[in-house]
Design an enzyme around this catalytic site. Structure first.
Site, short mmCIF file in Angstrom:
data_model
loop_
_atom_site.label_atom_id
_atom_site.label_comp_id
_atom_site.label_asym_id
_atom_site.label_seq_id
_atom_site.Cartn_x
_atom_site.Cartn_y
_atom_site.Cartn_z
N GLY A 85 0.82 -1.20 0.00
CA GLY A 85 0.00 0.00 0.00
C GLY A 85 0.85 1.25 0.00
O GLY A 85 2.07 1.21 0.23
N PRO B 200 2.35 4.92 1.25
CA PRO B 200 2.79 5.35 2.59
C PRO B 200 1.66 5.97 3.38
O PRO B 200 0.86 6.75 2.85
CB PRO B 200 3.89 6.37 2.28
CG PRO B 200 4.37 6.04 0.91
CD PRO B 200 3.17 5.50 0.18
N HIS C 34 -9.23 35.60 -11.93
CA HIS C 34 -8.74 34.28 -12.32
C HIS C 34 -9.52 33.19 -11.57
O HIS C 34 -10.03 32.23 -12.19
CB HIS C 34 -7.24 34.17 -12.02
CG HIS C 34 -6.62 32.88 -12.47
ND1 HIS C 34 -5.89 32.75 -13.62
CD2 HIS C 34 -6.64 31.64 -11.89
CE1 HIS C 34 -5.48 31.50 -13.75
NE2 HIS C 34 -5.91 30.81 -12.71
N GLU C 35 -9.60 33.32 -10.25
CA GLU C 35 -10.32 32.32 -9.46
C GLU C 35 -11.82 32.38 -9.72
O GLU C 35 -12.50 31.34 -9.72
CB GLU C 35 -10.02 32.51 -7.97
CG GLU C 35 -8.55 32.45 -7.59
CD GLU C 35 -7.87 31.16 -8.04
OE1 GLU C 35 -8.55 30.12 -8.14
OE2 GLU C 35 -6.65 31.20 -8.32
#
Length: 655
Positions: A210, A212, A432-433
């Site tokens: 699996g 970490p 932009h956001e």
């Protein structure tokens, strides 16, 4: 490991290492002082002048000697000026006559023989001194390599008992399938005869695979805790040293200790450090690491399941392990420990939240929805960060606001409150956001928006966070088209509002993400009509979102050009769709950007209300956000190409 859980055969008390080192150095200094003292006793004493024998005869002849004491070849005495002298006389038969002629008082005594113990001590002291110094140096070099001066080959496995800190399956959440896989190992350790009656053999070893932080070590400890047996833990790197044969010796010693404590569990963490393919590295096949692996293979074949020893190993690189290690009879069972899904994340958060005083508004499911791809260790860190943040603020309870801030800090990094941005830079970041957020609102296939912010954090000046309704294990074509349009929404907003020449480099990460997604769609997932359902690139390392590093297969130059052309067509399609949405809803873009400039952070519900109702919905006098004037409102709506959709595919019915 607690103080009561000592390694078998190890020291359980006594002076600490610092005191031992101090005592050794004190002993060395005392021996040196004694040696110097014994040597000094044979030398000339204080206020005694050593003179040559010829000088002594001259002074006798001149009448300067007052008295002498003769002891063998050593002559001491006093001069006429009462000064002391010492000399060594050869076998001179005339000496006594010369002294009597000058009326020198003569006394004589036999020479004192040196005691035999003193002779032995002086002669043997240097040998013991160097022997003790060498022993001390060896102890310092080997203090981490086993007990005793010859402890190179001793096992460094630590034994954990269940007296304190017992871990059970109740402490392991979010990996139910892996837990069920290992349940029969627990039953075997509790009642070995249950399987022996029917002729069944329990697996000798289980390999936990699996990413970490998924809980492989915790799961192995839970097996020992449920069965109530000793638990030996060691890292794969602890076997290999620079000295040839040390690793193999440690493997033998570890299995010998395990047999004494059977039934027990031996857990080898990061087994890929010692279990890599033989012959794949530098040097010949007899190097230290390969000898250690060979010994491990032999030892795993050398015990039967009836002995009650279960080998559990963990790795996140199963592809590099030697095939002989994975064959039946050694690591018979391979258990995948995956990243938790949304239900698993809820359980993991609830386990860690038990230790934290929570405010009534904390919802573990909401946090789980906003943390896709996080491992159990990441979620534990999230809860800890929220508790630390609440403590810094002087809170008595940890509220949802602290969890949200901690989540942003874990995912994106610490806020840049000290970062000074100009008004124009902040305004461009807001648009932009807002472009990302508005495109996501108007593309139904996108994940619901959770929040948007222009607070700099980590390496980003702002971000838009989505909140999936569920974990996605496969992605549909419409979802990918929506993601391409959303990713390009920020760059399009900058161009619409500030003009072509004012587009900034802030969209570099967006362009990289769009290119990766488009390349995967064309070369791996067969979503290009021109190239068909063929794989042109191999995945080298998967990530949670399905994007990966790739390696191009053998192909002609014409095919490579077609791949690049299809990637360009998909990215341009996303750019076109984003331009259509933002141009059509330019007033909504202004409202969302203005609200971001005023409040810095908006929730998903607030963004929707701004887009469709024009009301942010906050209980304050400034709830109504006016349209922020900006360029670009007169840009005409971009039309789709005739006969096709924005991504170059046939337009759907009713488009």
């Amino acid at each position: 490991m607690n103080d009561n859980d000592k390694q078998p055969g190890g020291d359980s008390g006594g002076p600490n290492p610092w005191m031992k080192s101090l005592l050794i150095w004190v002993g060395i200094l005392v021996a040196l002082a004694l040696f110097v003292t014994l040597i000094d006793n044979r030398s000339v004493g204080p206020n005694v002048n050593g003179i040559a024998y010829s000088q002594f005869l001259d002074r006798v002849q001149n009448g300067q000697v007052k008295d002498v004491n003769i002891a063998g070849e050593v002559v001491t005495g006093t001069m006429s000026d009462n000064s002391k002298f010492r000399t060594y006389a050869p076998q001179d038969p005339r000496l006594t006559d010369r002294l009597r002629e000058k009326n020198v008082t003569i006394t004589a005594k036999p020479e004192d023989p040196t005691p035999i113990w003193q002779i032995l001590l002086v002669n043997s002291l240097p040998f013991f001194l160097f022997l003790g110094l060498g022993y001390f140096v060896m102890r310092q070099m080997q203090k981490n390599s086993g007990s005793g001066a010859m402890g190179f080959g001793k096992s460094r496995a630590k034994m954990l008992t269940q007296k304190e800190g017992r871990v059970t399956f109740n402490d392991v959440a979010g990996i139910d399938e892996a837990r069920e896989e290992l349940q029969e190992i627990v039953e075997f350790l509790k009642d070995p005869t249950k399987f022996a009656r029917l002729g069944g053999k329990i697996p000798k070893g289980a390999l936990l695979v699996g990413s970490p932080g998924t809980g492989k070590t915790l799961l192995a400890r839970a097996i020992a805790g449920e069965a109530g047996v000793p638990f030996f833990t060691i890292s794969g790197s602890d076997f290999v040293e620079m000295f040839v044969g040390v690793g193999a010796s440690r493997v033998r010693d570890m299995f010998a200790e395990a047999k004494k404590s059977a039934p027990c569990i031996v857990f080898i963490d990061e087994i890929d450090a010692v279990g890599r393919h033989r012959g794949a590295g530098l040097g010949n096949g007899n190097d230290e690491r390969e000898q250690t692996l060979n010994q491990l293979l032999v030892e795993m074949d050398g015990f039967e399941a009836s002995e009650g020893i279960i080998i559990v190993a963990a790795t996140n690189r199963p592809d590099v392990l030697d095939p002989a290690l994975l064959r039946p009879g050694r690591f018979d069972r391979r258990v995948t420990v995956p990243l938790p899904d949304i239900e698993g994340r809820v359980k993991i958060l609830e386990v860690h939240m038990k230790k934290v005083p929570l405010a009534p508004d904390v919802d573990a499911r909401t946090l789980a929805r906003g943390t896709p791809g996080m491992s159990g260790a990441d979620l534990a860190n999230l809860v800890n960060e929220a508790a630390l943040m609440a403590a810094r603020l002087g809170k008595r309870l940890v509220a949802m606001a602290q969890f949200e801030t901690a989540k942003d800090r874990v995912i994106m990094g610490t806020e840049w409150r000290s970062l000074v941005m100009t008004t124009d830079e902040k305004r461009m970041t807001a648009y932009h956001e807002a472009g990302h957020a508005l495109v996501r609102v108007h593309t139904p296939a996108s994940d619901p928006i959770h929040k948007a912010t222009i607070i700099p954090r980590g390496g980003a000046l702002g971000m838009v966070v989505s909140m999936p309704e569920r974990d996605n294990y496969s992605y549909h074509r419409d979802k990918m088209y929506a993601d391409l349009a959303t990713v390009m929404g920020g760059r399009v907003a900058e161009e619409l509002i500030f003009g072509y020449d004012k587009v900034s480099s802030g969209a570099s990460g967006d362009i990289k993400q769009a290119t990766k997604l488009a390349r995967a769609m064309v070369s791996q997932w067969g979503m290009s009509d021109a190239l068909g359902p063929l794989q042109y690139e191999e995945q080298q390392g998967e990530t949670f979102l399905g994007y990966s590093q790739t390696q191009r297969q053998n192909m002609s130059n014409e095919t490579a050009l077609m791949i690049d052309s299809e990637i360009r067509k998909l990215v341009d399609g996303g750019l076109m769709q984003a331009r259509e949405i933002l141009t059509e809803h330019i007033e909504q873009l202004h409202r969302i950007a203005g609200a971001l400039l005023e409040y810095e952070t908006l929730t998903g519900d607030e963004i929707k209300r701004l887009a469709f109702d024009g009301d942010i919905g906050r209980d304050d006098p400034d709830a109504k956000v006016s349209i922020v004037p900006g360029a670009g409102t007169s840009i005409p709506k971009t039309r789709r190409p005739k006969g096709g959709g924005p991504f170059g595919n046939p337009a759907p019915a009713g488009a």
